[in-house]
Enzyme design. Structure first.
Site, PDB file in Angstrom:
ATOM      1  N   GLU A 156      -1.987 -11.412  -5.538  1.00  0.00           N
ATOM      2  CA  GLU A 156      -2.216 -10.003  -5.226  1.00  0.00           C
ATOM      3  C   GLU A 156      -0.864  -9.378  -4.887  1.00  0.00           C
ATOM      4  O   GLU A 156      -0.123  -9.872  -4.043  1.00  0.00           O
ATOM      5  CB  GLU A 156      -3.210  -9.872  -4.058  1.00  0.00           C
ATOM      6  CG  GLU A 156      -3.492  -8.420  -3.717  1.00  0.00           C
ATOM      7  CD  GLU A 156      -4.884  -8.172  -3.163  1.00  0.00           C
ATOM      8  OE1 GLU A 156      -5.704  -9.112  -3.102  1.00  0.00           O
ATOM      9  OE2 GLU A 156      -5.168  -7.005  -2.796  1.00  0.00           O
ATOM     10  N   ARG A 157      -0.545  -8.309  -5.598  1.00  0.00           N
ATOM     11  CA  ARG A 157       0.744  -7.630  -5.414  1.00  0.00           C
ATOM     12  C   ARG A 157       1.924  -8.566  -5.698  1.00  0.00           C
ATOM     13  O   ARG A 157       2.968  -8.485  -5.040  1.00  0.00           O
ATOM     14  CB  ARG A 157       0.870  -7.037  -4.009  1.00  0.00           C
ATOM     15  CG  ARG A 157      -0.307  -6.179  -3.589  1.00  0.00           C
ATOM     16  CD  ARG A 157      -0.615  -5.109  -4.574  1.00  0.00           C
ATOM     17  NE  ARG A 157      -1.836  -4.369  -4.249  1.00  0.00           N
ATOM     18  CZ  ARG A 157      -2.356  -3.458  -5.079  1.00  0.00           C
ATOM     19  NH1 ARG A 157      -1.805  -3.209  -6.253  1.00  0.00           N
ATOM     20  NH2 ARG A 157      -3.447  -2.824  -4.730  1.00  0.00           N
ATOM     21  N   GLU A 283     -10.848  -2.997   4.193  1.00  0.00           N
ATOM     22  CA  GLU A 283     -10.994  -2.885   2.742  1.00  0.00           C
ATOM     23  C   GLU A 283     -12.141  -3.753   2.241  1.00  0.00           C
ATOM     24  O   GLU A 283     -11.968  -4.571   1.338  1.00  0.00           O
ATOM     25  CB  GLU A 283      -9.651  -3.226   2.059  1.00  0.00           C
ATOM     26  CG  GLU A 283      -8.533  -2.310   2.541  1.00  0.00           C
ATOM     27  CD  GLU A 283      -7.200  -2.498   1.836  1.00  0.00           C
ATOM     28  OE1 GLU A 283      -6.903  -3.626   1.408  1.00  0.00           O
ATOM     29  OE2 GLU A 283      -6.454  -1.504   1.722  1.00  0.00           O
ATOM     30  N   LYS A 357       1.167  -4.106  10.634  1.00  0.00           N
ATOM     31  CA  LYS A 357       2.126  -3.647   9.621  1.00  0.00           C
ATOM     32  C   LYS A 357       3.165  -2.734  10.265  1.00  0.00           C
ATOM     33  O   LYS A 357       2.851  -1.992  11.199  1.00  0.00           O
ATOM     34  CB  LYS A 357       1.402  -2.906   8.495  1.00  0.00           C
ATOM     35  CG  LYS A 357       0.582  -3.831   7.598  1.00  0.00           C
ATOM     36  CD  LYS A 357       0.077  -3.130   6.341  1.00  0.00           C
ATOM     37  CE  LYS A 357      -0.781  -4.105   5.522  1.00  0.00           C
ATOM     38  NZ  LYS A 357      -1.251  -3.530   4.239  1.00  0.00           N
ATOM     39  N   ASP A 362       0.960   1.973   4.986  1.00  0.00           N
ATOM     40  CA  ASP A 362       0.944   0.781   4.146  1.00  0.00           C
ATOM     41  C   ASP A 362       2.247   0.588   3.382  1.00  0.00           C
ATOM     42  O   ASP A 362       2.285   0.825   2.182  1.00  0.00           O
ATOM     43  CB  ASP A 362      -0.235   0.885   3.166  1.00  0.00           C
ATOM     44  CG  ASP A 362      -0.556  -0.453   2.514  1.00  0.00           C
ATOM     45  OD1 ASP A 362       0.041  -1.458   2.924  1.00  0.00           O
ATOM     46  OD2 ASP A 362      -1.397  -0.467   1.607  1.00  0.00           O
ATOM     47  N   GLU A 390       5.572  -3.839  -3.307  1.00  0.00           N
ATOM     48  CA  GLU A 390       4.388  -3.159  -3.840  1.00  0.00           C
ATOM     49  C   GLU A 390       4.620  -1.661  -4.089  1.00  0.00           C
ATOM     50  O   GLU A 390       4.309  -1.150  -5.162  1.00  0.00           O
ATOM     51  CB  GLU A 390       3.205  -3.356  -2.890  1.00  0.00           C
ATOM     52  CG  GLU A 390       1.960  -2.591  -3.316  1.00  0.00           C
ATOM     53  CD  GLU A 390       0.753  -2.829  -2.408  1.00  0.00           C
ATOM     54  OE1 GLU A 390       0.851  -3.617  -1.451  1.00  0.00           O
ATOM     55  OE2 GLU A 390      -0.290  -2.212  -2.667  1.00  0.00           O
TER      56      GLU A 390
HETATM   57  O1  GCW Z   1      -2.288  -1.846   0.629  1.00  0.00           O
HETATM   58  C1  GCW Z   1      -3.026  -2.909   0.510  1.00  0.00           C
HETATM   59  C2  GCW Z   1      -2.704  -3.619  -0.754  1.00  0.00           C
HETATM   60  C3  GCW Z   1      -3.735  -4.680  -0.930  1.00  0.00           C
HETATM   61  C4  GCW Z   1      -3.615  -5.631   0.272  1.00  0.00           C
HETATM   62  C5  GCW Z   1      -3.791  -4.815   1.550  1.00  0.00           C
HETATM   63  C6  GCW Z   1      -3.626  -5.661   2.800  1.00  0.00           C
HETATM   64  C7  GCW Z   1      -4.090  -7.948   0.436  1.00  0.00           C
HETATM   65  O2  GCW Z   1      -2.705  -2.706  -1.813  1.00  0.00           O
HETATM   66  O3  GCW Z   1      -3.496  -5.355  -2.122  1.00  0.00           O
HETATM   67  O4  GCW Z   1      -4.561  -6.653   0.220  1.00  0.00           O
HETATM   68  O5  GCW Z   1      -2.856  -3.808   1.571  1.00  0.00           O
HETATM   69  O6  GCW Z   1      -2.547  -5.656   3.352  1.00  0.00           O
HETATM   70  O7  GCW Z   1      -4.574  -6.288   3.235  1.00  0.00           O
END
Ligand code: GCW
Length: 676
Positions: A156-157, A283, A357, A362, A390
């Site tokens: 993923e990414r 998510e 984060k 994001d 990303e």
């Molecule tokens: O912004 C999002 C990414 C997802 C990622 C998510 C996260 C792993 O687009 O791909 O999923 O952050 O950090 O959980």
């Protein structure tokens, strides 16, 4: 044989000034743990390549090079050095030149490993072996990497090929590349790794069971021999998905028991297992909210299962409403992490660490620092960076991220008065955190050069170096990486370091302006699509209309996000006249003719930076071209090719952004350049 690009910063290039075999041929490495084995292997590899001879290992303390834990050294150390070692943390080391001997020591095997990597680094950059005198230890205790790798081999990414851990639904049989990865990570001091994606899909849910533990154990052993603890990302709904229970309610006794049994089994296989990394209620991933419980209930339940074994729960705070309606102006994604977690301060068990984060949104090219960092005085915290690019060019566009992370680390939160920087918070120096540190999403895959763009290796290297010692300068780290990866020629050093150092602001120049973020192609997140997310459910709006642009996050008239900061930050961001230019559209909705501190209007700033950003990419291409005959051909081509793609990307961004805002505002460019 491995290509130069594969060897990253552990090139061990043949050295002109050889240290001779007669004197240094025997090396004393005391102890037999797997880490000592790694030390011997690394020394062998390095010496064979650098000096063309193979060292012989001995237990004889009279050897010219001695590598041993301090209490095995008898009287080799001077009083001064002895005292120094006494004061070191477990992972700290000293390299001492003592009576013609080089002694690498510390209190633990892993300290020796770090010392050896430092020693080899110094030899590679041509330092004199007789004069090494170094005392060093990490500023952060947890220094972690998160792999977002899936069992099907995708990442993923991921922008560097497929996973080195998994392929076609299986863990890879040949684990030699995992071992090399462990070497690279250890060489920059990383001490923990989560080996699977935080989005845990159906089959990966079984990682915590017998079905996969025997093989995960093998991976964990590799990492153990390089001083890294292995973590697994778990599915919060495991008790239902694989346990046959009808609920995953963290207060349910059967659920608690299920997790306890599960954890016990993991430790039977992997005695030094690190713990769980958890993305819950985020998510569409399952979590405690389903059962009307909150995040402390979820985290603590897992923490209780892990505590008897010394395991940890790393619980992510990336929790927000991802089914927003753009018509609703009061919901603000930026507020979410703080709103969810701050009220829970002090309620988490001591083996829980919240992973936050760096920004409230994001991993955008520009965001303010998350106000949750440091806001919880009694709850362990760590910051999460994203080495994978990303939103910052996906390892096509050049973007050296160390300056961004340095900005984050030096940000003063004022949570305990002036000087309460993020750097000190995550080092546990502001609040009495039991555990804390830094994690980041990895940027590696199975591409020959690991990182897609070879220059993106600098981000992985720099991440490790920076979190070991946040006082290092971004440029210093860049130069170190260049010297190790290429060679020490001035030409390469000057050119590549200036390219790296300029790259973040170049990228910012041609993408979303002034902190507003996004404007990217939905889902892929590469290339411009200004309204791509504007009417979607993800809460990532810019609110541009014919009068102005930006998100009003003030207390006075907006979402009140600014109030999550301590003073003076809250007021600085709240007031237009003190809000920094580069974040103005993150905090305020302003007209296009609003004048920035720079003296330019918003619209003119947009035009100027976008024309400039594109030009700067052309300059990057010119600079790189100068290296054609001095840098190895594979690397040259690799970067050249990507710079061309970057140019196309920058052009698209420039023209789409400029046109969009010209049409919206109707205000022409003062310099009358062509706007399409
Ligand atoms: O912004 C999002 C990414 C997802 C990622 C998510 C996260 C792993 O687009 O791909 O999923 O952050 O950090 O959980």
């Amino acid at each position: 044989t491995q290509s130069n690009m594969y060897k990253m910063w552990l090139q061990y290039r043949e050295m002109p000034n050889k240290i001779n075999k007669e004197t240094y041929g025997e090396i004393a490495v005391i102890g037999n743990s797997p880490i000592q084995e790694s030390i011997k292997e690394e020394l062998t590899r390095a010496f064979e390549q650098m000096y063309q001879w193979t060292p012989v290992f001995t237990e004889n303390l009279n050897a010219q090079i001695v590598i041993a834990i301090n209490d095995k050294l008898n009287d080799l150390l001077s009083k001064n050095h002895k005292d120094q070692v006494e004061h070191l943390l477990d992972e700290g080391y000293i390299i001492a030149s003592e009576n013609n001997q080089v002694i690498i020591t510390g209190k633990s095997s892993v300290a020796l490993l770090y010392g050896v990597f430092h020693f080899l680094k110094d030899l590679q950059i041509g330092k004199d072996i007789h004069t090494l005198n170094i005392t060093n230890q990490p500023k952060n205790s947890l220094r972690m990497i998160n792999q977002w790798d899936n069992l099907d081999g995708t990442i993923e990414r991921g922008y560097s090929g497929n996973s080195i851990f998994y392929e076609n639904g299986k863990i890879v049989k040949d684990k030699s590349r995992i071992k090399d990865y462990a070497r690279y990570l250890a060489s920059v001091g990383i001490n923990a790794i989560a080996i699977n994606n935080v989005n845990v899909w159906e089959e990966e849910t079984f990682f915590i069971t017998k079905k996969y533990l025997p093989e995960i154990k093998e991976i964990a052993q590799i990492f153990t021999s390089y001083g890294l603890k292995t973590y697994i990302s778990i599915n919060f709904a495991s008790p239902i998905a694989i346990g046959g229970l009808h609920t995953a309610d963290p207060m349910d006794e059967q659920v608690k028991e299920w997790w306890k049994k599960c954890v016990k089994e993991i430790y039977d296989y992997i005695p030094n297992f690190g713990g769980f990394l958890v993305k819950a209620d985020s998510e569409h991933r399952p979590g405690p909210f389903t059962y009307n419980r909150d995040h402390k209930d979820g985290a603590n339940m897992l923490a209780e299962a892990l505590a008897p074994f010394g395991g940890k729960v790393i619980w992510r705070c990336f929790v927000y409403n991802c089914v927003q309606d753009w018509r609703d102006r009061s919901t603000d994604r930026a507020r979410a992490a703080y709103d969810h977690f701050k009220p829970l301060d002090g309620l988490f068990h001591e083996n829980v660490i919240l992973q936050i984060k760096n920004g409230p949104m994001d991993f955008q090219v520009r965001e303010p620092v998350s106000p949750l960092l440091g806001a919880m005085h009694q709850t362990n915290q760590m910051v999460e960076f994203q080495i994978a690019q990303e939103y910052t060019g996906q390892q096509i566009d050049l973007c050296y991220l160390i300056p961004q992370w340095k900005d984050v680390l030096s940000f003063d939160t004022y949570v305990k008065g002036e000087g309460s920087t993020i750097e000190k918070i995550v080092a546990g120096q502001i609040h009495p955190y039991r555990y804390s540190g830094i994690a980041a999403v990895s940027n590696i895959g199975n591409d020959e050069n690991w990182t897609g763009n070879t220059l993106a290796q600098a981000n992985l290297y720099g991440y490790g170096r920076l979190i070991w010692d946040p006082s290092l300068e971004a440029e210093e780290i860049a130069c170190e990486w260049i010297a190790l990866t290429f060679d020490s020629s001035k030409e390469i050093k000057n050119t590549v370091s200036s390219m790296l150092m300029d790259s973040l602001s170049i990228y910012e120049n041609y993408t979303a302006p002034l902190g507003v973020g996004w404007m990217v192609t939905p889902h892929y997140h590469y290339g411009p699509n200004i309204d791509g997310y504007e009417y979607s459910r993800w809460g990532t709006y810019h609110f541009a209309d014919r009068n102005g642009i930006g998100v009003d996050r003030t207390q006075a008239t907006g979402t009140s996000y600014t109030s999550q900061y301590n003073e003076p930050n809250a007021s600085i961001y709240e007031q237009l006249d003190t809000c920094p230019d580069e974040l103005i559209l993150f905090f305020h909705h302003v007209p296009y003719d609003y004048v920035l501190h720079s003296g330019k209007t918003i619209i003119q700033h947009i035009y100027d930076t976008h024309f400039l950003g594109y030009k700067q990419v052309e300059q990057l291409i010119k600079k790189w071209a100068m290296l054609e005959n001095v840098i190895d051909v594979d690397t040259f081509r690799n970067v050249e090719e990507r710079l061309q793609l970057q140019r196309a990307n920058a052009k698209e961004w420039r023209d789409q952004i400029n046109t969009y805002f010209y049409r919206k505002s109707g205000i022409p460019d003062q310099q009358k350049r062509t706007i399409y």
